[in-house]
Design a protein around this motif. Structure first.
Motif, PDB file in Angstrom:
ATOM      1  N   ALA A  72      15.526  10.785  -1.137  1.00 27.93           N
ATOM      2  CA  ALA A  72      14.613  10.121  -2.077  1.00 27.93           C
ATOM      3  C   ALA A  72      13.911   8.941  -1.415  1.00 27.93           C
ATOM      4  O   ALA A  72      12.729   8.699  -1.673  1.00 27.93           O
ATOM      5  CB  ALA A  72      15.373   9.658  -3.320  1.00 27.93           C
ATOM      6  N   SER A  73      14.606   8.214  -0.548  1.00 30.78           N
ATOM      7  CA  SER A  73      13.956   7.086   0.126  1.00 30.78           C
ATOM      8  C   SER A  73      12.862   7.571   1.082  1.00 30.78           C
ATOM      9  O   SER A  73      11.807   6.948   1.193  1.00 30.78           O
ATOM     10  CB  SER A  73      14.982   6.220   0.858  1.00 30.78           C
ATOM     11  N   ILE A  74      13.101   8.696   1.744  1.00 30.03           N
ATOM     12  CA  ILE A  74      12.071   9.273   2.617  1.00 30.03           C
ATOM     13  C   ILE A  74      10.887   9.748   1.782  1.00 30.03           C
ATOM     14  O   ILE A  74       9.725   9.482   2.116  1.00 30.03           O
ATOM     15  CB  ILE A  74      12.658  10.426   3.461  1.00 30.03           C
ATOM     16  N   ALA A  75      11.177  10.456   0.679  1.00 31.74           N
ATOM     17  CA  ALA A  75      10.101  10.955  -0.185  1.00 31.74           C
ATOM     18  C   ALA A  75       9.295   9.785  -0.760  1.00 31.74           C
ATOM     19  O   ALA A  75       8.060   9.843  -0.809  1.00 31.74           O
ATOM     20  CB  ALA A  75      10.673  11.812  -1.308  1.00 31.74           C
ATOM     21  N   TRP A 126       5.389   9.208  -0.015  1.00 28.64           N
ATOM     22  CA  TRP A 126       4.496   9.179  -1.168  1.00 28.64           C
ATOM     23  C   TRP A 126       3.731   7.858  -1.216  1.00 28.64           C
ATOM     24  O   TRP A 126       2.517   7.842  -1.382  1.00 28.64           O
ATOM     25  CB  TRP A 126       5.309   9.384  -2.439  1.00 28.64           C
ATOM     26  N   ARG A 127       4.432   6.742  -1.041  1.00 31.26           N
ATOM     27  CA  ARG A 127       3.788   5.433  -1.073  1.00 31.26           C
ATOM     28  C   ARG A 127       2.744   5.305   0.026  1.00 31.26           C
ATOM     29  O   ARG A 127       1.631   4.841  -0.204  1.00 31.26           O
ATOM     30  CB  ARG A 127       4.834   4.325  -0.914  1.00 31.26           C
ATOM     31  N   LEU A 134      -0.441   7.141  -0.737  1.00 30.82           N
ATOM     32  CA  LEU A 134      -1.279   6.491  -1.745  1.00 30.82           C
ATOM     33  C   LEU A 134      -1.969   5.247  -1.212  1.00 30.82           C
ATOM     34  O   LEU A 134      -3.088   4.937  -1.596  1.00 30.82           O
ATOM     35  CB  LEU A 134      -0.438   6.102  -2.971  1.00 30.82           C
ATOM     36  N   CYS A 135      -1.259   4.520  -0.379  1.00 29.00           N
ATOM     37  CA  CYS A 135      -1.760   3.240   0.145  1.00 29.00           C
ATOM     38  C   CYS A 135      -1.692   3.251   1.663  1.00 29.00           C
ATOM     39  O   CYS A 135      -0.767   2.671   2.244  1.00 29.00           O
ATOM     40  CB  CYS A 135      -0.934   2.084  -0.394  1.00 29.00           C
ATOM     41  N   PRO A 136      -2.644   3.874   2.350  1.00 26.72           N
ATOM     42  CA  PRO A 136      -2.574   3.947   3.808  1.00 26.72           C
ATOM     43  C   PRO A 136      -2.561   2.564   4.463  1.00 26.72           C
ATOM     44  O   PRO A 136      -2.012   2.391   5.532  1.00 26.72           O
ATOM     45  CB  PRO A 136      -3.823   4.724   4.220  1.00 26.72           C
ATOM     46  N   ASP A 137      -3.161   1.545   3.799  1.00 24.46           N
ATOM     47  CA  ASP A 137      -3.162   0.196   4.364  1.00 24.46           C
ATOM     48  C   ASP A 137      -1.805  -0.467   4.255  1.00 24.46           C
ATOM     49  O   ASP A 137      -1.558  -1.497   4.868  1.00 24.46           O
ATOM     50  CB  ASP A 137      -4.203  -0.684   3.661  1.00 24.46           C
ATOM     51  N   HIS A 138      -0.906   0.092   3.458  1.00 23.14           N
ATOM     52  CA  HIS A 138       0.410  -0.501   3.246  1.00 23.14           C
ATOM     53  C   HIS A 138       1.413  -0.099   4.315  1.00 23.14           C
ATOM     54  O   HIS A 138       2.535  -0.558   4.323  1.00 23.14           O
ATOM     55  CB  HIS A 138       0.938  -0.099   1.863  1.00 23.14           C
TER      56      HIS A 138
END
Length: 171
Positions: free
Chosen positions: A146-149, A153-154, A157-161
């Motif tokens: 779940a941490s990898i997923a 996922w994050r 959604l936010c490539p700059d993050h």
């Protein structure tokens, strides 16, 4: 172990085998993905982890089946029915994660799986304490997956993050 035990050990592996048959040519690029977290184990290690966990779960389900008298009567409906639902959701999460690379949906399935795994352990505990305890490594493995997923996922959604190497600043 009765001959039925082999069926209980093999049944959970239907999902990973199907996944392998469907995605064996698609996963080569996944290992080198720049979006993959640096602490993420290689694809083969993740699959080996799932396969090991499935052996443990299969043995645990066999213990429950045996302690409730075998067969497929009414006393087994809830404990093994919930296990079957958990197994189906687990297979779906694997397909979403490795096959379809839809990490957000895989994460939702993994969170649902947490609840199903805890519920299964709680229902199994009065029947066979060892079977319930054997689900603890599964919960730990779900945490890793779940941490990898979540991270994949994050980051989608936010490539700059995405984390920057030490010493570099993001404009």
């Amino acid at each position: 172990m009765q001959p039925h035990g082999a069926i209980f050990l093999a049944l959970p592996h239907l999902g990973p085998v199907l996944l392998w048959l469907l995605t064996r040519h698609q996963t080569s690029g996944w290992d080198g993905s720049p979006k993959k977290p640096p602490w993420c184990p290689p694809h083969r290690v993740l699959l080996a982890g799932w396969i090991t966990i499935y052996f443990v779960m299969g043995y645990a389900s066999y213990l429950v089946w045996k302690d409730l008298g075998g067969g497929f009567g009414r006393p087994l409906a809830l404990p093994l029915g919930l296990y079957a639902v958990k197994l189906a959701v687990s297979w779906a999460a694997l397909i979403l994660f490795f096959g379809a690379h839809t990490h957000g949906l895989a994460l939702l399935h993994l969170l649902l799986l947490y609840g199903l795994a805890v519920s299964t352990a709680l229902i199994w505990h009065p029947i066979n304490k060892l079977a319930a305890l054997l689900l603890l490594p599964y919960l730990a493995w779900l945490t890793v997956t779940a941490s990898i997923a979540y991270r994949l996922w994050r980051d989608s959604l936010c490539p700059d993050h995405q984390p920057q190497p030490m010493g570099e600043k993001n404009d």
